[in-house]
Design an enzyme around this catalytic site. Structure first.
Site, short mmCIF file in Angstrom:
data_model
loop_
_atom_site.label_atom_id
_atom_site.label_comp_id
_atom_site.label_asym_id
_atom_site.label_seq_id
_atom_site.Cartn_x
_atom_site.Cartn_y
_atom_site.Cartn_z
N TRP A 127 0.79 -1.19 0.03
CA TRP A 127 0.11 0.12 0.11
C TRP A 127 0.92 1.30 -0.08
O TRP A 127 1.71 1.35 0.84
CB TRP A 127 -1.02 0.15 1.25
CG TRP A 127 -1.83 1.13 1.40
CD1 TRP A 127 -2.60 1.64 0.34
CD2 TRP A 127 -2.05 1.86 2.54
NE1 TRP A 127 -3.41 2.64 0.80
CE2 TRP A 127 -3.08 2.80 2.19
CE3 TRP A 127 -1.55 1.51 4.00
CZ2 TRP A 127 -3.61 3.78 3.31
CZ3 TRP A 127 -2.26 2.72 4.88
CH2 TRP A 127 -3.15 3.49 4.49
N ASP A 208 -0.96 -5.60 8.96
CA ASP A 208 -1.98 -4.78 8.78
C ASP A 208 -3.37 -5.48 8.22
O ASP A 208 -2.96 -5.93 6.96
CB ASP A 208 -1.46 -3.52 7.71
CG ASP A 208 -2.30 -2.51 7.45
OD1 ASP A 208 -3.47 -2.61 7.91
OD2 ASP A 208 -1.95 -1.84 6.41
N ALA A 210 -6.89 -4.59 6.86
CA ALA A 210 -7.65 -3.59 6.62
C ALA A 210 -9.11 -4.24 5.82
O ALA A 210 -9.96 -3.46 5.71
CB ALA A 210 -7.21 -2.80 5.85
N LYS A 243 -13.71 -0.57 5.72
CA LYS A 243 -14.12 -1.35 4.67
C LYS A 243 -15.41 -2.28 5.06
O LYS A 243 -16.40 -2.44 4.84
CB LYS A 243 -12.98 -2.12 3.98
CG LYS A 243 -12.42 -1.54 2.95
CD LYS A 243 -11.28 -0.28 3.39
CE LYS A 243 -10.61 0.41 2.23
NZ LYS A 243 -9.91 1.17 2.82
#
Length: 394
Positions: A127, A208, A210, A243
């Site tokens: 990312w 991470d 997400a 999300k």
């Protein structure tokens, strides 16, 4: 003083969003920005979130601060969602943050406090904001091979060779599921091999996550995270609710510091509280409170999980439709990886010139490295993308 400031590099995705808005064509497709869109092109408020907001309006009596780490009930609910029973709750320090981005930033800050010379090993690609934040903080970035441009899958041998160079005091940054930007994920046996290597080198994993629930399901998407947390002496986990709860603008995230010695949890919690105080003081509460209400109410949680599963299956269906249409028109199975990848993103394998050609001829907007948001499609725009891909010679 301000005259000494230098112009900063523009965010490519935000530039793409602006170019899309300024395009006067009626037929255009935004595959750049990383938000879920339903078949009508909207980013809806989830039913359970809407119901929780109505309940909250009736019962909320104050807007006073919660605590430096946010509402403890939110921490409990999120630790349970991400980690399940993989580790005892007493081993986990947790602090609410402004979105998953805030959690990532706080995680890097904690790592630097603990190890001032820390190097962060990150997947290539990753990312872009990971790299931007690390660069801004002056933390050394070390890429490790991850995506194989030929197979469109994980270059696992290259990854293992590269992260094997990390050592004690370094951080290995991993994506929990639905790798952004490639959509290519580790399987359970690969997670196990990574864990064994981390134990050998002494490097600290930071995960991470997400997109929990967007790939193979809520528990399946957390499997790698749970394996790591239950196996290594310590790790960091940055989680986002943007999300999977659809509350992007509420900026709701959490950072967890997990250790296998509960005696260290108090110090870790104090450190997380301190970092919050230095950066933004008290974290935002509205989104966190809604998430807590949804996760702790069986009826709301059931409705949320059902709607999230609909979202996941919609994206999976779009992937399968896209791969099948490309195979039909090209007579090749070279795009089969699109159906195998998971989450919102995949890399198509187009050159920047081909990406530009698709934008000019068909109004297809995607990032120059050909990362595109599957959730930006619907059953009617898939054929438009397929035609653009074929005509561009991808």
């Amino acid at each position: 003083m301000f005259e000494t400031l230098k112009e900063q590099p523009a965010d490519k995705i935000l530039m793409l969003m602006q170019a899309y808005k300024e395009d006067p064509r009626e037929q255009k497709v935004d595959l750049g920005v990383g938000v879920y869109k339903d078949p009508q092109g909207r980013t809806p408020i989830m039913r359970a979130i809407k119901a929780a907001e109505k309940q909250l309006w009736e019962v909320e009596e104050t807007k006073a601060y919660t605590g430096l780490a946010g509402d403890p009930a939110y921490g409990d609910a999120m630790v349970n969602l991400v980690l399940g029973d993989a580790v005892p709750r007493s081993n986990v320090a947790a602090a609410a943050t402004p979105g998953g981005t805030g959690a990532v930033r706080q995680g890097f800050d904690l790592a630097r406090m603990a190890s001032p010379g820390v190097r962060v090993f990150h997947s290539d690609p990753t990312w872009p904001n990971h790299l931007s934040i690390l660069g801004h903080m002056g933390i050394e970035k070390v890429p490790y091979r991850y995506f194989d441009d030929e197979t469109r899958g994980v270059d696992f041998d290259g990854m293992m060779e590269d992260i094997g160079k990390a050592g004690k005091g370094d951080v290995v940054l991993l994506h929990g599921c639905c790798h952004n930007p490639t959509g290519a994920n580790l399987n359970p046996s690969q997670w196990k091999a990574v864990i064994d290597l981390l134990l050998e080198t002494g490097a600290t994993p930071m995960i991470d996550i997400a997109y929990q629930g967007f790939g193979d399901g809520l528990d399946a998407d957390a499997e790698g995270v749970r394996m790591v947390a239950s196996s290594v002496p310590e790790c960091l986990i940055a989680a986002s609710c943007s999300k999977n709860f659809g509350i992007y603008r509420e900026r709701t995230g959490i950072l967890m510091a997990v250790c296998n010695d509960p005696a260290k949890q108090k110090l870790n919690q104090q450190t997380l509280n301190y970092l919050n105080r230095q950066n933004f003081s008290f974290p935002p509460d509205h989104g966190a409170r809604l998430v807590t209400m949804v996760l702790n109410d069986p009826e709301l949680r059931g409705d949320w999980a059902a709607e999230l599963e609909d979202v996941r299956l919609t994206m999976l269906g779009l992937r399968e439709q896209l791969a099948a249409e490309l195979q039909r028109l090209t007579g090749s199975d070279r795009f089969g990886f699109l159906a195998q990848h998971r989450g919102m993103f995949s890399r198509l394998g187009a050159t920047p010139e081909q990406v530009e050609a698709m934008r000019e001829s068909h109004g297809i907007y995607m990032v120059g490295d050909s990362r595109f948001n599957v959730a930006g499609l619907n059953k009617d725009t898939v054929p438009v993308l397929v035609e653009a891909i074929v005509k561009a010679g991808v």
